[in-house]
Scaffold this active site. Structure first.
Site, PDB file in Angstrom:
ATOM      1  N   ASP A  13       0.809  -1.225   0.000  1.00 30.85           N
ATOM      2  CA  ASP A  13       0.000   0.000   0.000  1.00 30.85           C
ATOM      3  C   ASP A  13       0.842   1.274   0.000  1.00 30.85           C
ATOM      4  O   ASP A  13       0.429   2.300   0.539  1.00 30.85           O
ATOM      5  CB  ASP A  13      -0.966   0.024   1.213  1.00 30.85           C
ATOM      6  CG  ASP A  13      -1.766  -1.241   1.325  1.00 30.85           C
ATOM      7  OD1 ASP A  13      -2.269  -1.686   0.289  1.00 30.85           O
ATOM      8  OD2 ASP A  13      -1.871  -1.788   2.436  1.00 30.85           O
ATOM      9  N   LYS A  16       2.272   2.199  -5.177  1.00 27.94           N
ATOM     10  CA  LYS A  16       2.940   1.684  -6.384  1.00 27.94           C
ATOM     11  C   LYS A  16       2.132   1.985  -7.651  1.00 27.94           C
ATOM     12  O   LYS A  16       2.700   2.305  -8.685  1.00 27.94           O
ATOM     13  CB  LYS A  16       3.151   0.166  -6.273  1.00 27.94           C
ATOM     14  CG  LYS A  16       4.139  -0.229  -5.197  1.00 27.94           C
ATOM     15  CD  LYS A  16       4.254  -1.720  -5.066  1.00 27.94           C
ATOM     16  CE  LYS A  16       3.006  -2.355  -4.484  1.00 27.94           C
ATOM     17  NZ  LYS A  16       2.701  -1.987  -3.092  1.00 27.94           N
ATOM     18  N   GLY A  40      -4.270  -3.880  -4.595  1.00 26.89           N
ATOM     19  CA  GLY A  40      -5.251  -2.866  -4.947  1.00 26.89           C
ATOM     20  C   GLY A  40      -4.492  -1.609  -5.306  1.00 26.89           C
ATOM     21  O   GLY A  40      -3.922  -0.973  -4.451  1.00 26.89           O
ATOM     22  N   HIS A  41      -4.413  -1.318  -6.584  1.00 25.31           N
ATOM     23  CA  HIS A  41      -3.644  -0.161  -7.018  1.00 25.31           C
ATOM     24  C   HIS A  41      -4.594   0.969  -7.401  1.00 25.31           C
ATOM     25  O   HIS A  41      -5.371   0.855  -8.336  1.00 25.31           O
ATOM     26  CB  HIS A  41      -2.718  -0.546  -8.179  1.00 25.31           C
ATOM     27  CG  HIS A  41      -1.614  -1.471  -7.738  1.00 25.31           C
ATOM     28  ND1 HIS A  41      -0.802  -2.153  -8.607  1.00 25.31           N
ATOM     29  CD2 HIS A  41      -1.188  -1.803  -6.500  1.00 25.31           C
ATOM     30  CE1 HIS A  41       0.083  -2.869  -7.907  1.00 25.31           C
ATOM     31  NE2 HIS A  41      -0.153  -2.676  -6.631  1.00 25.31           N
ATOM     32  N   GLN A 230       2.047  -5.760  -3.367  1.00 19.45           N
ATOM     33  CA  GLN A 230       2.379  -5.918  -1.934  1.00 19.45           C
ATOM     34  C   GLN A 230       3.730  -5.243  -1.646  1.00 19.45           C
ATOM     35  O   GLN A 230       4.069  -4.286  -2.324  1.00 19.45           O
ATOM     36  CB  GLN A 230       2.384  -7.391  -1.507  1.00 19.45           C
ATOM     37  CG  GLN A 230       1.005  -8.030  -1.471  1.00 19.45           C
ATOM     38  CD  GLN A 230       0.530  -8.513  -2.820  1.00 19.45           C
ATOM     39  OE1 GLN A 230       1.252  -9.145  -3.563  1.00 19.45           O
ATOM     40  NE2 GLN A 230      -0.707  -8.226  -3.163  1.00 19.45           N
TER      41      GLN A 230
HETATM   42  P1  IMP Z   1      -2.940 -12.701   1.234  1.00 17.80           P
HETATM   43  O1  IMP Z   1      -1.983 -12.078   0.266  1.00 17.80           O
HETATM   44  O2  IMP Z   1      -4.392 -12.402   0.903  1.00 17.80           O
HETATM   45  O3  IMP Z   1      -2.687 -14.151   1.462  1.00 17.80           O
HETATM   46  O4  IMP Z   1      -2.697 -11.983   2.665  1.00 17.80           O
HETATM   47  C1  IMP Z   1      -1.515 -12.193   3.422  1.00 17.80           C
HETATM   48  C2  IMP Z   1      -1.078 -10.905   4.124  1.00 17.80           C
HETATM   49  O5  IMP Z   1      -0.646  -9.962   3.142  1.00 17.80           O
HETATM   50  C3  IMP Z   1      -2.183 -10.208   4.929  1.00 17.80           C
HETATM   51  O6  IMP Z   1      -1.599  -9.605   6.077  1.00 17.80           O
HETATM   52  C4  IMP Z   1      -2.673  -9.135   3.979  1.00 17.80           C
HETATM   53  O7  IMP Z   1      -3.257  -8.044   4.666  1.00 17.80           O
HETATM   54  C5  IMP Z   1      -1.381  -8.744   3.296  1.00 17.80           C
HETATM   55  N1  IMP Z   1      -1.595  -8.196   1.959  1.00 17.80           N
HETATM   56  C6  IMP Z   1      -1.901  -8.874   0.841  1.00 17.80           C
HETATM   57  N2  IMP Z   1      -2.008  -8.039  -0.202  1.00 17.80           N
HETATM   58  C7  IMP Z   1      -1.752  -6.804   0.261  1.00 17.80           C
HETATM   59  C8  IMP Z   1      -1.655  -5.521  -0.359  1.00 17.80           C
HETATM   60  O8  IMP Z   1      -1.831  -5.345  -1.569  1.00 17.80           O
HETATM   61  N3  IMP Z   1      -1.346  -4.488   0.482  1.00 17.80           N
HETATM   62  C9  IMP Z   1      -1.104  -4.663   1.793  1.00 17.80           C
HETATM   63  N4  IMP Z   1      -1.169  -5.837   2.409  1.00 17.80           N
HETATM   64  C10 IMP Z   1      -1.479  -6.911   1.649  1.00 17.80           C
END
Ligand code: IMP
Length: 439
Positions: A13, A16, A40-41, A230
């Protein structure tokens, strides 16, 4: 201009999408190499907000080719929804979406049983406080299947006999879990098989040899932008394991997730906010939710720190230079894009973490164990804020307030890497490219 890898330098977040959108105008191909629609961009162009979860953010630039690499996990339903919404807003300007977007034949798919498994696990884990706080999009289960060699790749949708066998195999184990571990009904192969055939029909025109497209692009000296999702500290190998996502979010992931070797010229730009946020569970040494709840709430409100995928409130903290230097090392960063300093415009002073106290000792390195990271106490340097300045209207770096320029210098000095971009507001135009001579 070189090729560029864009990576999140914190816990995701960082902004990017905005940087990718900005650099897209200087590039030919934009490729996503890991993650899925957990990302989520958010892009704001001409005051209009677009949130993309899967399709590369460069799609808003006409004539740019957007690629989805083999390292991504793709949920076809989400992909089609995004295509439809981009079509409705006229993004393709009469061109066909498949002429601008290509998906690697090796990209693994997120299917309904992955989503269900992710959600059931998180529900169960919340009763035992071992919740990761995933986005519930099926990301982890899809990567698990990939590593366990029972994943379904995009190309499989085009070979019905093989597809059916693979689905049978995948569901065999899943159904044991659904029935006996979670007390749910099993999933039937036939309706899923029919759904996959339909998906295959729609996906077929998008499926291409993405690796080869990129190899040719490099041969023709075209420019490639690698769009990370991420952040470094959520990386499966180098993040705060197990509180991580399931993919290689670091710069190395750009190679594995596309099929290119490491010998082409590339800049690696780490995107970092002027403060830090984290969504979901896991260690966060500079978190201020308990120590400074008012500042945390203020930053969250002004910075709109709510997940663009899940809507969850993000945890807020000060800038952590120990973690950021780790990101410099792990990614080989050549530059930093510093985002959202405008969110801190009304703070009289700002804290920056320059070390941790771990077990009574001072360290400037990321602790190796989760327990040490969880117990790390941040050591802060307090710097004057740039309260009272309306930085959002500034259009030249040298016109930024002295205190903010000092903050930038402090960060560069600690990291040994230049800030190459300053974002001072959500809009495309609220971004300053830094020429080193100006600093
Ligand atoms: P997953 O990617 O849905 O398996 O989530 C695993 C961890 O990564 C969790 O703590 C999510 O909140 C975090 N996470 C996954 N995608 C994002 C992102 O785009 N931004 C911030 N945190 C993320």
């Amino acid at each position: 201009m070189k090729n560029r890898i864009i990576v999140g330098a914190q816990w995701g977040d960082e902004g990017k999408g905005k940087v990718v959108d900005l650099y897209s105008s200087q590039t030919d191909y934009i490729v996503r190499y890991q993650g899925g629609n957990n990302a989520g961009h958010t892009l704001v162009v001409g005051g209009k907000k677009t949130v993309l979860h899967l399709i590369p953010s460069g799609v808003l630039h006409p004539n740019k080719v957007c690629l989805i690499g083999n390292g991504v996990v793709l949920d076809p339903q989400v992909f089609f929804k995004e295509i439809e919404s981009l079509q409705a807003s006229g993004v393709f300007q009469g061109a066909s979406p498949e002429s601008r977007i290509h998906i690697s034949e090796r990209t693994h798919l997120i299917l309904p049983y992955h989503r269900l498994l992710d959600q059931l696990r998180e529900e169960k884990a919340s009763q035992s406080a071992s919740k990761i706080g995933t986005t519930g999009r099926g990301i982890g289960p899809a990567y698990e299947d990939k590593i366990a060699r029972r994943g379904i790749q995009a190309i499989d949708l085009l070979f019905p006999n093989l597809l059916r066998k693979k689905l049978e195999r995948a569901l065999e184990e899943k159904n044991i879990l659904f029935q006996h571990h979670f007390g749910k009904a099993p999933m039937q192969v036939e309706p899923l098989f029919q759904e996959c055939l339909e998906m295959g029909k729609r996906l077929r025109p998008f499926i291409q040899d993405v690796r080869h497209i990129l190899v040719q692009a490099l041969e023709q000296k075209k420019k490639i932008l690698f769009e990370g999702a991420q952040g470094t500290l959520l990386d499966i190998d180098h993040g705060s394991y197990p509180y991580v996502t399931s993919s290689s979010t670091v710069a190395g992931g750009a190679l594995i997730g596309t099929g290119l070797g490491p010998s082409f010229p590339v800049d690696v730009i780490g995107i970092a906010k002027a403060y830090t946020t984290r969504v979901g569970a896991g260690p966060f040494p500079t978190e201020i939710e308990e120590t400074d709840p008012q500042i945390a709430a203020r930053i969250r409100q002004i910075g709109a720190e709510f997940g663009s995928t899940t809507g969850r409130a993000r945890r807020v903290g000060w800038l952590d230079l120990v973690a950021l230097r780790y990101a410099v090392e792990v990614n080989g960063l050549t530059g930093i894009a510093l985002m959202k300093s405008d969110v801190m415009n009304d703070l009289p002073n700002v804290h920056v973490c320059t070390g941790y106290r771990v077990n009574g000792k001072t360290t400037h390195q990321m602790p190796l164990s989760l327990e040490e990271l969880e117990n790390a106490e941040p050591i802060y340097e307090v710097l004057p804020g740039w309260k009272g300045y309306d930085t959002q209207s500034v259009r030249k770096i040298e016109d930024l307030p002295r205190e903010l320029l000092h903050y930038m210098k402090f960060i560069e000095g600690y990291l040994g890497v230049p800030i190459v971009l300053m974002s001072i507001g959500p809009g495309r135009e609220e971004t300053l490219e830094v020429n080193p001579k100006q600093m």
